[in-house]
Write a protein that holds these residues in place. Structure first.
Motif, PDB file in Angstrom:
ATOM      1  N   HIS A 126      45.565  57.322  38.966  1.00  0.00           N
ATOM      2  CA  HIS A 126      44.390  57.631  38.156  1.00  0.00           C
ATOM      3  C   HIS A 126      43.640  58.853  38.692  1.00  0.00           C
ATOM      4  O   HIS A 126      42.645  58.756  39.418  1.00  0.00           O
ATOM      5  CB  HIS A 126      43.510  56.388  38.033  1.00  0.00           C
ATOM      6  N   HIS A 181      46.360  48.756  36.930  1.00  0.00           N
ATOM      7  CA  HIS A 181      45.632  48.905  35.674  1.00  0.00           C
ATOM      8  C   HIS A 181      44.236  49.462  35.913  1.00  0.00           C
ATOM      9  O   HIS A 181      43.596  49.177  36.923  1.00  0.00           O
ATOM     10  CB  HIS A 181      45.529  47.542  34.994  1.00  0.00           C
ATOM     11  N   ALA A 182      43.767  50.285  34.993  1.00  0.00           N
ATOM     12  CA  ALA A 182      42.373  50.738  34.970  1.00  0.00           C
ATOM     13  C   ALA A 182      41.817  50.460  33.587  1.00  0.00           C
ATOM     14  O   ALA A 182      42.451  50.774  32.575  1.00  0.00           O
ATOM     15  CB  ALA A 182      42.268  52.229  35.282  1.00  0.00           C
ATOM     16  N   PHE A 228      39.710  51.993  32.076  1.00  0.00           N
ATOM     17  CA  PHE A 228      39.519  53.251  31.360  1.00  0.00           C
ATOM     18  C   PHE A 228      40.738  53.606  30.498  1.00  0.00           C
ATOM     19  O   PHE A 228      40.657  54.477  29.643  1.00  0.00           O
ATOM     20  CB  PHE A 228      39.242  54.363  32.375  1.00  0.00           C
ATOM     21  N   SER A 229      41.862  52.917  30.717  1.00  0.00           N
ATOM     22  CA  SER A 229      43.070  53.123  29.914  1.00  0.00           C
ATOM     23  C   SER A 229      43.072  52.308  28.632  1.00  0.00           C
ATOM     24  O   SER A 229      43.963  52.486  27.787  1.00  0.00           O
ATOM     25  CB  SER A 229      44.324  52.761  30.733  1.00  0.00           C
ATOM     26  N   GLN A 244      43.564  42.928  29.182  1.00  0.00           N
ATOM     27  CA  GLN A 244      42.220  43.491  29.283  1.00  0.00           C
ATOM     28  C   GLN A 244      41.157  42.420  29.095  1.00  0.00           C
ATOM     29  O   GLN A 244      40.121  42.436  29.769  1.00  0.00           O
ATOM     30  CB  GLN A 244      42.031  44.604  28.261  1.00  0.00           C
ATOM     31  N   PHE A 273      38.769  53.112  38.384  1.00  0.00           N
ATOM     32  CA  PHE A 273      39.417  54.330  37.915  1.00  0.00           C
ATOM     33  C   PHE A 273      39.815  55.221  39.084  1.00  0.00           C
ATOM     34  O   PHE A 273      40.676  54.858  39.865  1.00  0.00           O
ATOM     35  CB  PHE A 273      38.532  55.051  36.896  1.00  0.00           C
ATOM     36  N   HIS A 308      33.162  52.031  32.806  1.00  0.00           N
ATOM     37  CA  HIS A 308      34.518  51.498  32.709  1.00  0.00           C
ATOM     38  C   HIS A 308      34.532  50.096  32.112  1.00  0.00           C
ATOM     39  O   HIS A 308      35.519  49.684  31.504  1.00  0.00           O
ATOM     40  CB  HIS A 308      35.186  51.549  34.078  1.00  0.00           C
ATOM     41  N   SER A 346      47.177  61.126  34.706  1.00  0.00           N
ATOM     42  CA  SER A 346      46.538  59.817  34.623  1.00  0.00           C
ATOM     43  C   SER A 346      46.796  59.182  33.260  1.00  0.00           C
ATOM     44  O   SER A 346      46.543  59.796  32.222  1.00  0.00           O
ATOM     45  CB  SER A 346      45.031  59.958  34.843  1.00  0.00           C
ATOM     46  N   ALA A 375      45.026  56.939  32.020  1.00  0.00           N
ATOM     47  CA  ALA A 375      43.732  56.711  31.373  1.00  0.00           C
ATOM     48  C   ALA A 375      43.348  57.868  30.473  1.00  0.00           C
ATOM     49  O   ALA A 375      43.020  57.678  29.294  1.00  0.00           O
ATOM     50  CB  ALA A 375      42.656  56.465  32.429  1.00  0.00           C
ATOM     51  N   TRP A 376      43.375  59.104  30.993  1.00  0.00           N
ATOM     52  CA  TRP A 376      43.052  60.242  30.140  1.00  0.00           C
ATOM     53  C   TRP A 376      44.054  60.362  28.992  1.00  0.00           C
ATOM     54  O   TRP A 376      43.682  60.669  27.851  1.00  0.00           O
ATOM     55  CB  TRP A 376      43.056  61.539  30.951  1.00  0.00           C
TER      56      TRP A 376
END
Length: 481
Positions: A31, A50-51, A53-54, A84, A99, A111, A354, A356-357
């Protein structure tokens, strides 16, 4: 202005994102925060799991699924939503909210909010395809999270908050109120938006028709930065949704001003690509812009916000900006599907992709470009080629489950190794140290190696593995020595 533009390959991006999803529905990833230049490794945290933000990836896949139903995709979506919704800390906040600092951070509004948005966006698109009990579970998870996040400002925006984070929470309230029969937040939402405009909005940058938003009230009062460009979707979308629900044309006007702030602050890089600016520093009547280093992957939330504004009425300037950003995606997409992360850092922040982005990018691109007839076949297809993204100071490589971040020969000390199916990664130490050796399961077979000379970047390993090498930065790739 209308013009032909190159387009990114959304199916390839979806396939790459899917390779990071575990059977339990976690979206793993290294991340990398390529605006702040940080990642778990820089914080001595070795998390690659896992984040939250994803989570907007769930919204992207749900929208694609609603357009083109597919049993494999439905199973993927259900697993991501279940993960999630159920990974919750004892304090009620979501887990995996650190993150770019990994598991070193276990609290934070943004987040949590984006994790909730992932659940809600998925329900908004594909509720009709999901078992009703799973819809109810997701809505309950969002409500519990909103209650847990009352520790941040009592659940309302105020002087101690951060602009994009407070707006994200209002976006959650709006979607949750639309998708459930819970009316708790209906009255306070327009009050929240009025407060946010009063506390954070700043007109006149870069021109009289534009507004930026200060990150904090302290930035406004003492001098400080306006939000970086990639966060503006978090402000724009709630304003547009608020305008629709409450008949407030002034909210839509503010959203358009934010869009113009981003579009009119953009710059053109050495590849003739349109790029987001980094941020403005504003003190009194002075404003100074910084363009770089700045991300490439991660433009999606703001572009999603601009698209939401465009749905309320045509705007040739914003349409042209979106088209130019699509061409930027296409210019910086690798054959494996992911994008270069940034430029200007001259380290791993330019390279390490990442998830997430990229989840935010996938959400925008599915909405904007739609899905092809073979989208799901491509999403679930195998990919047997090695992918390398290299610059003068670092490179990212991935093949199958393996990934690594390394420095070209003698150009640094990055020896980072991980696997897409593991929630932790490790660094390898020099053989002459007394540190533990790299775990065998993380060792990258036939790892590619590069050397940077005065005239370019050369590959120096002898592996015959089929490989795609992409470059970011000013130094050209010259092939194998």
């Amino acid at each position: 202005m209308k013009h032909e533009t190159a387009l990114p390959d959304v199916g390839a991006l979806s396939r790459w994102m899917r390779t990071w999803v575990t059977p339990e529905g976690a979206i793993n990833g290294f991340h990398n925060h390529s605006v702040w230049g940080t990642n778990p490794f820089t914080f001595l945290d070795f998390t690659s799991g896992h984040a939250a933000f994803s989570a907007p990836a769930a919204g992207a896949w749900a929208q694609a699924l609603a357009r083109d139903p597919d049993e494999r995709a439905l199973a993927l979506l259900r697993s991501v939503l279940r993960h999630q919704a159920t990974r919750v800390q004892s304090d009620g906040q979501f887990r995996h909210i650190g993150f770019q600092v990994g598991e070193s951070a276990t609290s934070g509004l943004i987040h949590n909010a984006v994790g909730a948005l992932g659940l809600l966006l998925a329900l908004d698109h594909a509720r009709h395809l999901l078992p009703e009990e799973e819809v109810a579970d997701a809505l309950r998870a969002v409500r519990r999270n909103l209650d847990a996040c009352r520790i941040y400002g009592g659940g309302r925006p105020g002087r101690t908050g951060t602009c994009n984070q407070e707006y994200a929470r209002v976006w959650v309230k709006l979607l949750y109120s639309e998708l459930s029969d819970d009316t708790t937040f209906v009255k306070e939402i327009p009050e929240d938006l009025d407060t946010l405009i009063e506390l954070f909005h700043h007109r006149g940058v870069p021109d009289a028709s534009s507004s930026g938003t200060f990150r904090t009230v302290e930035d406004r009062e003492r001098g400080g930065i306006l939000e970086p460009a990639e966060y503006y979707g978090l402000m724009i979308v709630p304003l547009v949704l608020g305008a629709r629900r409450y008949g407030r044309a002034d909210f839509l006007d503010e959203a358009r001003r934010l869009c113009r702030h981003v579009a009119r602050s953009a710059w053109t890089d050495t590849e003739s690509a349109t790029r987001y600016h980094r941020y403005w520093y504003v003190k009194d009547s002075r404003a100074h812009k910084t363009d770089t280093p700045m991300l490439i992957a991660g433009m999606g939330l703001t572009l999603h916000g601009i698209e939401t504004v465009l749905a309320e009425g045509a705007d040739s300037e914003l349409e042209d900006f979106v088209a130019r950003c699509l061409a930027t995606y296409a210019r910086y997409q690798t054959p494996a599907g992911y994008f270069a992360s940034a430029s200007g850092w001259h380290n791993e922040a330019d390279l390490a992709p990442s998830t997430a982005w990229h989840a935010h990018d996938l959400m925008f691109l599915v909405s904007r470009l739609g899905v092809t007839d073979d989208f799901w076949d491509r999403t679930f297809a195998a990919w047997d080629r090695q992918s390398v993204l290299v610059s003068d100071r670092a490179y990212w490589a991935e093949h199958g489950p393996h990934w690594c971040i390394r420095s070209p020969l003698t150009a640094g000390d990055l020896f980072i190794y991980g696997r897409k199916d593991r929630a932790v990664f490790a660094r390898e130490f020099f053989s002459w140290t007394d540190r533990e050796p790299l775990p065998e399961g993380l060792r990258y077979p036939e790892v590619p190696e590069f050397f940077v000379a005065n005239d370019g970047i050369y590959r120096i390993d002898t592996s015959g593995r089929p490989t795609d090498v992409s470059v970011v930065g000013p130094v050209p790739y010259r092939g194998s020595l």
